[in-house]
Design a protein around this motif. Sequence first.
Motif, PDB file in Angstrom:
ATOM      1  N   LEU A  21     -61.830  57.501  25.331  1.00 31.26           N
ATOM      2  CA  LEU A  21     -62.694  57.021  26.408  1.00 31.26           C
ATOM      3  C   LEU A  21     -62.650  57.982  27.592  1.00 31.26           C
ATOM      4  CD1 LEU A  21     -61.900  53.181  26.376  1.00 31.26           C
ATOM      5  CD2 LEU A  21     -63.860  54.368  25.383  1.00 31.26           C
ATOM      6  N   LEU A  22     -61.444  58.486  27.895  1.00 32.75           N
ATOM      7  CA  LEU A  22     -61.321  59.468  28.969  1.00 32.75           C
ATOM      8  C   LEU A  22     -62.051  60.750  28.615  1.00 32.75           C
ATOM      9  CD1 LEU A  22     -57.552  59.092  30.019  1.00 32.75           C
ATOM     10  CD2 LEU A  22     -59.579  58.099  31.103  1.00 32.75           C
ATOM     11  N   ILE A  23     -61.970  61.164  27.356  1.00 34.90           N
ATOM     12  CA  ILE A  23     -62.682  62.367  26.919  1.00 34.90           C
ATOM     13  C   ILE A  23     -64.176  62.216  27.180  1.00 34.90           C
ATOM     14  CG2 ILE A  23     -63.315  63.776  24.920  1.00 34.90           C
ATOM     15  CD1 ILE A  23     -60.571  63.073  23.710  1.00 34.90           C
ATOM     16  N   LYS A  28     -68.583  63.860  30.490  1.00 34.73           N
ATOM     17  CA  LYS A  28     -69.867  63.520  31.112  1.00 34.73           C
ATOM     18  C   LYS A  28     -69.893  63.932  32.578  1.00 34.73           C
ATOM     19  CE  LYS A  28     -73.063  59.651  31.726  1.00 34.73           C
ATOM     20  NZ  LYS A  28     -73.294  58.197  31.472  1.00 34.73           N
ATOM     21  N   LYS A  29     -68.758  63.805  33.272  1.00 31.19           N
ATOM     22  CA  LYS A  29     -68.688  64.153  34.688  1.00 31.19           C
ATOM     23  C   LYS A  29     -68.377  65.626  34.922  1.00 31.19           C
ATOM     24  CE  LYS A  29     -67.395  59.575  36.444  1.00 31.19           C
ATOM     25  NZ  LYS A  29     -68.590  59.476  37.321  1.00 31.19           N
ATOM     26  N   LYS A  46     -61.254  77.623  25.645  1.00 33.07           N
ATOM     27  CA  LYS A  46     -60.868  76.262  26.037  1.00 33.07           C
ATOM     28  C   LYS A  46     -61.452  75.863  27.388  1.00 33.07           C
ATOM     29  CE  LYS A  46     -56.419  76.694  23.635  1.00 33.07           C
ATOM     30  NZ  LYS A  46     -54.954  76.556  23.758  1.00 33.07           N
ATOM     31  N   ARG A  47     -62.077  76.816  28.075  1.00 37.28           N
ATOM     32  CA  ARG A  47     -62.641  76.506  29.381  1.00 37.28           C
ATOM     33  C   ARG A  47     -63.640  75.355  29.268  1.00 37.28           C
ATOM     34  NH1 ARG A  47     -62.779  79.599  33.859  1.00 37.28           N
ATOM     35  NH2 ARG A  47     -62.138  81.413  32.610  1.00 37.28           N
ATOM     36  N   GLY A  48     -63.495  74.378  30.131  1.00 32.57           N
ATOM     37  CA  GLY A  48     -64.397  73.231  30.109  1.00 32.57           C
ATOM     38  C   GLY A  48     -63.877  72.053  29.315  1.00 32.57           C
ATOM     39  N   THR A  49     -62.739  72.231  28.590  1.00 29.72           N
ATOM     40  CA  THR A  49     -62.138  71.096  27.879  1.00 29.72           C
ATOM     41  C   THR A  49     -61.747  70.026  28.898  1.00 29.72           C
ATOM     42  OG1 THR A  49     -61.246  72.574  26.183  1.00 29.72           O
ATOM     43  CG2 THR A  49     -60.288  70.368  26.330  1.00 29.72           C
ATOM     44  N   LYS A 254     -58.937  68.115  22.216  1.00 34.01           N
ATOM     45  CA  LYS A 254     -60.155  67.494  22.740  1.00 34.01           C
ATOM     46  C   LYS A 254     -60.005  67.176  24.225  1.00 34.01           C
ATOM     47  CE  LYS A 254     -62.177  67.177  18.663  1.00 34.01           C
ATOM     48  NZ  LYS A 254     -61.099  67.799  17.860  1.00 34.01           N
ATOM     49  N   ILE A 255     -58.767  67.165  24.698  1.00 36.22           N
ATOM     50  CA  ILE A 255     -58.478  66.880  26.099  1.00 36.22           C
ATOM     51  C   ILE A 255     -57.123  67.492  26.442  1.00 36.22           C
ATOM     52  CG2 ILE A 255     -57.348  64.665  25.640  1.00 36.22           C
ATOM     53  CD1 ILE A 255     -58.655  63.598  28.227  1.00 36.22           C
ATOM     54  N   ILE A 256     -56.939  67.834  27.695  1.00 36.06           N
ATOM     55  CA  ILE A 256     -55.706  68.438  28.185  1.00 36.06           C
ATOM     56  C   ILE A 256     -55.066  67.475  29.180  1.00 36.06           C
ATOM     57  CG2 ILE A 256     -54.759  70.377  29.493  1.00 36.06           C
ATOM     58  CD1 ILE A 256     -57.146  72.035  28.383  1.00 36.06           C
TER      59      ILE A 256
END
Length: 358
Positions: A21-23, A28-29, A46-49, A254-256
């Motif tokens: 959900l956080l991803i 989106k933001k 990875k920029r923008g992950t 998918k997220i850091i």
Amino acid sequence: MRQILFAALIGLVVSILLTPLLIMVFAKKGFGQEIRVEGPASHQAKRGTPTMGGFAILIGMWAGYLGSHLIGIRYHAHGPSASGLLVLGLATALGGVGFIDDFLKIRRRHNLGLTGVGKIIGQVCAAIVFGVLALRFPGSTGLTPASRDLSHVRDTTMISFATIVFLLVACLLVISWSNAVNLTDGLDGLAAGSMSLALGAYVIITFWQYENACATNPGAGCYTVRDPLDLALVCASGAAACVGFLWWNAAPAKIIMGDTGALALGGLLAGLSITTRTELLMVVVGALFVAEIGSVLLQIVVFRTTGNRLFKIAPFHHHFELSDWAETTVVIRFWLVAAIASAIGLSFFYGEYLSAIG
């Protein structure tokens, strides 16, 4: 033991379900990670992950801890303790410092958030509040969450600090551990996997302290820790939350977790080391994190004294990447180091217990 299992299960489920959900929301933001230019070129992809995934770990930890207590009411278990709340509070406060750092990076579209001084001020403020409160709230046996004595596996009376010195030591531990975990968080899954191993070891340590507490089981080798079972819940929920996050953070991430998670987890180690009376033992269990921050310090010292670089780049997990190790190879081998360190720490802990009862 039942409560520990509940804490781990709830922490795992909340973390593994909340992270996607956080991803979605962060993507989106446009809350994407900025990558340091001087790092390995492969990392630029990875920029923008999505970053700030540490929120999932923090929420999972709190959910596991509080949820296990709610379930524990049915079994007439004790409620939240001063030790557990203080450790989680310290982790949350440092997570707040990390969030400010992450948010500034996102807003500026640059891999620079808080200044070094600004970050240290936040860490010191959190450490002082924690230290002051940890010397209060004596339990039924007169024990407070923290002790002024320097501890290895248990309190020693050889070195006892005045209050002001204890607060300075608390600041040193909080700054060191939070920065150590933050520096380790440079490869997909490295920090989350290593933290789950260290916290898993501390589930065993704190449960053993509970089973052999001087308050309930006095005798040779007993432990004077205020709330060992409650600290076991903190460790179990934290380890499980890291595993749940790792499901989405493993390569390709998918997220850091960002500084939001890394500083919080470092604060968790610092708080646990103090409240379990194992400040020196934590250096062994968390040896991978010690090596990571040590590589940065050595790089600085060697470069300033000789003009040469000890590593191709620091922290040294990037050194191995630049030496043609695949990222996943570095991560898995470092996980093995973390597992070995945790096992050695447990052997030291149990060996001291055998010596105490021997």
